[in-house]
Design a protein around this motif. Sequence first.
Motif, PDB file in Angstrom:
ATOM      1  N   LYS A  72      -1.101 -10.171  -0.243  1.00 39.41           N
ATOM      2  CA  LYS A  72      -1.852 -10.505   0.277  1.00 39.41           C
ATOM      3  C   LYS A  72      -1.196 -12.047   0.947  1.00 39.41           C
ATOM      4  O   LYS A  72      -1.495 -12.713   1.969  1.00 39.41           O
ATOM      5  N   HIS A  73       0.261 -11.775   0.120  1.00 41.73           N
ATOM      6  CA  HIS A  73       0.972 -13.343   0.609  1.00 41.73           C
ATOM      7  C   HIS A  73       1.661 -12.860   2.634  1.00 41.73           C
ATOM      8  O   HIS A  73       1.603 -13.538   3.053  1.00 41.73           O
ATOM      9  N   VAL A  74       2.015 -11.105   2.628  1.00 44.74           N
ATOM     10  CA  VAL A  74       2.487 -11.189   3.649  1.00 44.74           C
ATOM     11  C   VAL A  74       1.124 -10.742   4.670  1.00 44.74           C
ATOM     12  O   VAL A  74       1.618 -12.167   6.189  1.00 44.74           O
ATOM     13  N   LEU A  75      -0.165 -11.342   4.217  1.00 46.95           N
ATOM     14  CA  LEU A  75      -0.897 -11.660   5.789  1.00 46.95           C
ATOM     15  C   LEU A  75      -1.315 -12.088   6.294  1.00 46.95           C
ATOM     16  O   LEU A  75      -1.671 -12.988   7.260  1.00 46.95           O
ATOM     17  N   ILE A 289       2.590  -1.952   7.012  1.00 43.37           N
ATOM     18  CA  ILE A 289       2.978  -3.421   5.454  1.00 43.37           C
ATOM     19  C   ILE A 289       3.100  -1.829   4.425  1.00 43.37           C
ATOM     20  O   ILE A 289       2.410  -0.926   4.167  1.00 43.37           O
ATOM     21  N   THR A 290       4.521  -1.594   4.020  1.00 44.05           N
ATOM     22  CA  THR A 290       4.762  -0.156   2.667  1.00 44.05           C
ATOM     23  C   THR A 290       6.320  -0.060   2.350  1.00 44.05           C
ATOM     24  O   THR A 290       6.584  -1.376   2.400  1.00 44.05           O
ATOM     25  N   SER A 291       5.916   0.442   1.596  1.00 43.09           N
ATOM     26  CA  SER A 291       7.524   1.147   0.178  1.00 43.09           C
ATOM     27  C   SER A 291       7.670   2.376  -0.023  1.00 43.09           C
ATOM     28  O   SER A 291       6.881   3.019  -0.451  1.00 43.09           O
ATOM     29  N   PRO A 292       8.235   2.669   1.477  1.00 39.99           N
ATOM     30  CA  PRO A 292       8.485   4.306   1.233  1.00 39.99           C
ATOM     31  C   PRO A 292       9.318   4.818  -0.259  1.00 39.99           C
ATOM     32  O   PRO A 292      10.006   3.730  -1.453  1.00 39.99           O
TER      33      PRO A 292
END
Length: 478
Positions: A72-75, A289-292
């Motif tokens: 939500k923060h990133v968006l 928006i990701t985390s590998p």
Amino acid sequence: MLYSTEDILEADLKIIHQKSLSKCDELTHAYKGKLQVNTTLNRSLISFQANKAEPFYRWFKYKEGFSTNFVKHVLSLFGRPNEKQVVLDPFSGIGTTLTTSNDAGFDAIGIELLPHAILAINARIASKKLNKADIESLIGLLTNVNFSDSSVDRSFFFKHLTITKGAFSDETEVSIANFRRFLFDQSLSDDLKSLLSLVAISILEDVSFTRKDGQYLRWDFRSSRILKSKFSKGTIFGFREKLFEKLEQIKDDIDYQPKLKNKNKFQLIAGSCLNKLQDINSNSVNLVITSPPYCNRYDYTRTYALELAFTGVDNETIKDLRQTLLSATVENKSKFSELELIYKSKNKLKEFERIAEIHRTHPALNEILANLNSSRDSLNNTNIPVMISNYFFEMNFVINELSRTLKKGGKVIMVNDNVQYNGSEIPVDLILSDFAREAGLTTEVIWLLERGKGNSSQQMGIHGRNEIRKCVYVWNKN
């Protein structure tokens, strides 16, 4: 609030092994203006910890991912839902990016390899179409099931992997078989079956002789396995008891779930992003928006062995999954030939060679690998240098494909941690940002959390405590 981190960076440089100091120093100097501590971010917001109060995460514990509030923060910073923007997560996990973005008015595309995570995403979507009355009806049907019926057909029994054999008592094995027969026999909607399957995998650890411990399953002394330790996990619950307890929890929570918004598109692609990203159109994505997986030897196929076995994964399939996952364990083999064939089949062999050459000639990465190879005898596994090389090789291809899919002005927001081996911090953030630069992306900022993470207890005993950077990268396509 953001502030300069030159003092922090100088301290970080002292951690890096002397043999690789010069090239890492050059890399750090090139990016030090981009590294900024962001006090609005913390470990709770970035990690699963901030999810504990939310309904879905109370139903299924999954700590390998970031929080809904982080998305939500990133968006709120970078998204414009009124423009029908598309959000992509190539490492979807249990769908936090996808569902949060969809709820906020974005179209969402996700890629996920692991069957238990795909099951969780589908159940998460299903839950948005169900209500309290649906769950009450389901509980009523299950009340009539005889979970102790030992005459249940053997075909319904849990199909164990080698690493899960003996995980349940005989009584629990029978209960699970009767539950699986119920799923097969009842004319339930796909949404209810999906949610009920999630309930089952969410309680497997509670009813087993195992507990997740790092990247392995730790076994209770009461299991039939021959064990050296006398570890006790505490109460081992009955399957029927935990099943109804979980359903009651879902019944209380489900109306608090955001409902599905059909106006927003949602696409989940099953498979590895190393080849599935190829199917996404160029210049079609606004935000990634990701985390590998981190380069930390964490093996999802062992940690979630019970859940994977429930979905029907057998011993051969789990070996294939382990090799298909992004290389982050010492067991992973090189995917060079596999990726070369993929690019060749799409008439992109020159692109493959370009990306591979960037990895092969990267100065800082080569120095780090040379340092580790020269001290292999002091590593707790001699395959660590190969694992690190494979990790960066594959991430370089992921980054290039993300750049291709992004529209002009699109951004990648990636959560990742640096790692430490043999007393040296590997600057994952800087090397991946350098790969992003080669792929046509600009590093806008690398946000550092005020508090990093400590190195492992094993390394701490040898090299002392070193704080390793926890980061969020923001890359954009100009």
